[in-house]
Design an enzyme around this catalytic site. Structure first.
Site, mmCIF file in Angstrom:
data_model
loop_
_atom_site.group_PDB
_atom_site.id
_atom_site.type_symbol
_atom_site.label_atom_id
_atom_site.label_comp_id
_atom_site.label_asym_id
_atom_site.label_seq_id
_atom_site.Cartn_x
_atom_site.Cartn_y
_atom_site.Cartn_z
ATOM 1 N N ASP A 79 0.936 3.264 1.994
ATOM 2 C CA ASP A 79 1.825 2.371 1.477
ATOM 3 C C ASP A 79 1.932 2.774 -0.257
ATOM 4 O O ASP A 79 1.219 2.963 -1.055
ATOM 5 C CB ASP A 79 1.238 0.874 1.196
ATOM 6 C CG ASP A 79 2.018 0.022 0.671
ATOM 7 O OD1 ASP A 79 3.030 0.223 0.150
ATOM 8 O OD2 ASP A 79 1.597 -1.281 0.828
ATOM 9 N N ASP A 134 9.521 -6.003 1.311
ATOM 10 C CA ASP A 134 8.805 -6.913 2.417
ATOM 11 C C ASP A 134 9.613 -8.034 2.935
ATOM 12 O O ASP A 134 10.691 -8.303 2.099
ATOM 13 C CB ASP A 134 7.720 -7.643 1.648
ATOM 14 C CG ASP A 134 6.546 -6.622 1.047
ATOM 15 O OD1 ASP A 134 6.769 -5.299 1.337
ATOM 16 O OD2 ASP A 134 5.499 -7.149 0.783
HETATM 17 C C1 GAL Z 1 2.906 -4.278 0.000
HETATM 18 C C2 GAL Z 1 3.353 -4.141 1.668
HETATM 19 C C3 GAL Z 1 2.663 -5.104 2.345
HETATM 20 C C4 GAL Z 1 1.036 -5.089 2.282
HETATM 21 C C5 GAL Z 1 0.807 -5.010 0.905
HETATM 22 C C6 GAL Z 1 -0.805 -5.138 0.458
HETATM 23 O O1 GAL Z 1 3.290 -3.399 -0.877
HETATM 24 O O2 GAL Z 1 4.719 -4.156 1.493
HETATM 25 O O3 GAL Z 1 3.024 -5.133 3.595
HETATM 26 O O4 GAL Z 1 0.679 -4.081 2.926
HETATM 27 O O5 GAL Z 1 1.290 -4.304 0.113
HETATM 28 O O6 GAL Z 1 -1.059 -4.884 -0.838
#
Ligand code: GAL
Length: 677
Positions: free
Chosen positions: A393, A457
């Site tokens: 991520d 998201d």
């Molecule tokens: C976001 C991501 C989510 C989740 C989250 C955890 O950036 O899009 O799906 O993984 O981080 O911190």
């Protein structure tokens, strides 16, 4: 005189009270809870205010957010004071009011220094009203406040829930039959010499016996009949056809499953469950084990659901006093995850695969230790622990990449991790969670990623589904076996950040699942499986719908026909069938006419309604369906007499789907959008 004043005061008071009776405030619980969007809409606490403004009662509303109410022609007007939340942000926000789908009023685009703006709108005659907060530029940023906001209704009326505007679909998936049925992928991949781990999804009454007739023809392959699990290691690259038989008291089914030993993994989109939407930071090994148990209890693996993914929150916080890595640089875990290897073993013992989460930056999105400068060690560690999937991520990598040229900035960290994963003696699926940055769909495959996030998201409101569909429309050409556009975890069932159940209506959930199937989008559940209800379960255990998502051709749907408030999407399937989704993008029920010619189809085709698992006869030229508001009618077309692909399009076996769909597009433009010849 005193009495007279008292009398006037009473009159004034009761007039105000009478007026109040007709005012329905947006912060009243039953109205506020219908807001859907990027996070929780909550009542302002004491002292919270609009930048530069005052009001008596109000709501803090993240952007984007939308409230839909049915007013049945009984509403008079709407008014509200709108502005940025007291902690200013960089986005420009505005509030819009829609009547029966038409924009009728809006505030100017306000920044944090603009101050509040009072908006009023005439709602007379409106059947339904929508109020939304929208950020210009980055729609996923910014919080606003809506103060003293009310709808004036005729005496004795209140707005109703939007679901009463159009008939809502209930459970459509028929009860699973007792006879054995193979579901999900007919094809899977592993790298030469790496561990093979593939559970054959087959539903039907238990006890159910599954065997592979020609197992001995593939050296190195083993079959665990307790879990229907294909295991082992195969050294020689090639395509191996496995003849699989499933038998129980109700009957027998056969399927040829192909194992590709080569470079490609994830030959069909990953299907599974991820911890973030259900548990966020409260995730623990204990909860992960419970979800693996739920998979077993709900027989989800019989339908192809195969991954359990641990999202952010297993590592040590970056600001913690304790060490985040040991002396060899190996990542340490927090107290909620005492033993990562034992957790992987537990999940594997159920015939399921397990994944975890990291970030290319120094810290993850929520401040845990990331993989920056530890990529090789981390890849080796994840393999050593026995993990099968990495969600990587972007998060804090933006701070590292400052000053780089655009493409390199986004591509580089995934290239590094992709290489490290590729070098392992274990297959770990690489999910480049890059939110569409740097046009990730165009280079995801080149950095050894098997799927890549093309969107921000996903939240549980209709706008989120439409945004994902726009992405599918723009990016379908980048999808092929081993490389999938991802649109985030599915927002059905119980998802914590919306305060419980999804706020998508039942119809919208049908569109959500149908379009994830059509787009060949990884289907990753995000709900608490211990709280799953029958409706949600029916959405995820329809073998015929899952077959579309998992089709071996791996071609994502293209939008082939559209009009105001509706669209039709088509994707070719392995073996010559086609899947078609007829999407009603408007609130009211409508009839949609799908013209076969728009997908390049001629002659006679048999139609099967996939949600109801019901044959619908045969069609030539056009097929009509009544589709409730925001719902999708999903069908499978199989060739019958004279069925062929239009000359102009050529034969799909000779033409790539890409070239074919380009032609469909060209034809669509010249022939116009909605007419059926
Ligand atoms: C976001 C991501 C989510 C989740 C989250 C955890 O950036 O899009 O799906 O993984 O981080 O911190």
């Amino acid at each position: 005189m005193k009495n007279f004043l008292f009398f006037v005061a009473i009159l004034t008071l009761s007039a105000a009270q009478a007026l109040d009776v007709n005012r329905v405030y947006l912060d009243e619980d039953d109205i506020r809870s219908r807001f859907a969007g990027n996070g929780i809409v909550r009542v302002c606490t004491n002292g919270e205010s609009i930048v530069g403004g005052e009001f008596k009662r109000g709501l803090v509303v993240p952007s984007p957010a939308r409230l839909c109410l049915v007013t049945d022609g009984k509403a008079k007007s709407f008014s509200a004071t709108f502005g940025q939340f007291e902690k200013p942000n960089r986005s420009m926000l505005h509030l819009r009011v829609w009547c029966d789908g038409k924009l009728i009023a809006q505030t100017p685009e306000l920044n944090s220094t603009s101050g509040p703006h009072r908006v009023t709108a005439d709602l007379k005659g409106a059947r339904w009203v929508e109020i939304d907060v929208h950020a210009v530029g980055n729609p996923w940023a910014g919080k606003s406040v809506i103060g003293d906001a009310f709808i004036e209704m005729e005496e004795g009326f209140r707005p109703r829930d939007i679901t009463c505007l159009s008939r809502q679909l209930g459970v459509l998936t028929p009860k699973s039959s007792d006879e054995p049925r193979f579901n999900g992928p007919k094809v899977f991949g592993a790298r030469p010499g790496n561990p093979v781990f593939f559970r054959i999804p087959v539903s039907g009454a238990k006890p159910l016996n599954v065997s592979i007739e020609n197992l001995s023809e593939v050296p190195g392959l083993k079959f665990n009949s307790d879990l229907n699990l294909i295991e082992g290691r195969v050294e020689n690259p090639g395509v191996y056809s496995l003849k699989v038989v499933a038998k129980n008291a109700a009957g027998e089914a056969r399927r040829e499953i192909k194992l590709h030993i080569g470079e490609k993994l994830s030959l069909t989109p990953p299907m599974g469950w991820n911890s973030w939407n259900a548990f966020a930071h409260d995730v623990s090994a204990e909860k992960i084990r419970k979800m693996a148990d739920a998979f077993e209890r709900l027989n989800l693996a019989d339908y192809g659901w195969s991954y359990i993914l641990v999202d952010d929150g297993w590592q040590i916080k970056a600001d913690a006093k304790e060490p985040r890595r040991d002396k060899n640089g190996v990542q340490l875990t927090n107290e909620r995850f005492p033993d990562m290897k034992a957790l992987a073993d537990y999940v594997h013992s159920k015939g399921l695969k397990i994944g975890l989460y990291s970030s290319p930056g120094p810290v993850t999105c929520t401040g845990y230790e990331g993989s920056f400068l530890h990529e090789k060690t981390d890849a080796l560690t994840y393999a050593d622990w026995g993990y099968d999937f990495l969600k990587y991520d972007w998060c804090s990598y933006g701070n590292i990449a400052k000053g780089e040229t655009v493409q390199l900035k986004y591509l580089y960290p995934y290239l590094i991790m992709g290489r490290n994963l590729r070098a392992l003696k274990r297959d770990i699926v690489h999910y480049a969670c890059a939110y569409g940055f740097g046009d990730v769909a165009t280079w995801g495959a080149s950095v050894n990623a098997q799927c890549w996030r093309t969107t921000r998201d996903l939240f549980d409101f209709w706008g989120g589904i439409l945004t994902a569909m726009d992405q599918m429309d723009a990016l379908w050409r980048f999808v092929s076996p081993g490389g999938w556009n991802d649109m985030d975890m599915m927002v059905i069932g119980d998802i914590h950040w919306s305060g419980g159940k999804t706020r998508l209506t039942p119809n919208e959930q049908y569109t959500h699942v149908s379009m994830w199937a059509m787009g060949a989008v990884p289907m990753i559940l995000g709900c608490d499986l211990d709280k799953i209800d029958d409706f949600t379960l029916s959405l995820i255990t329809n073998g015929e719908v899952i077959d579309i998502n998992q089709d071996s051709l791996g071609a994502a749907a293209a939008k082939v026909q559209c009009g105001e408030g509706w669209s039709c999407w088509a994707r070719p399937l392995d073996g010559g069938d086609f899947a078609v989704a007829m999407v009603n993008e408007s609130q009211l029920e409508r009839e949609i006419l799908f013209c076969l010619e728009k997908a390049g189809l001629e002659g006679r085709w048999a139609v099967r309604d996939l949600w109801r698992q019901r044959d619908e006869g045969e069609v030539v030229r056009g097929y009509r369906a009544k589709v409730p508001g925001h719902a999708t009618h999903l069908i499978r077309l199989s060739p019958r007499e004279g069925a062929r692909l239009s000359d102009r399009l050529g034969d799909i076996r000779e033409n790539s789907w890409l070239r074919r769909a380009e032609k469909i597009r060209g034809q669509q433009q010249s022939a116009g959008c909605a007419d059926c010849p």
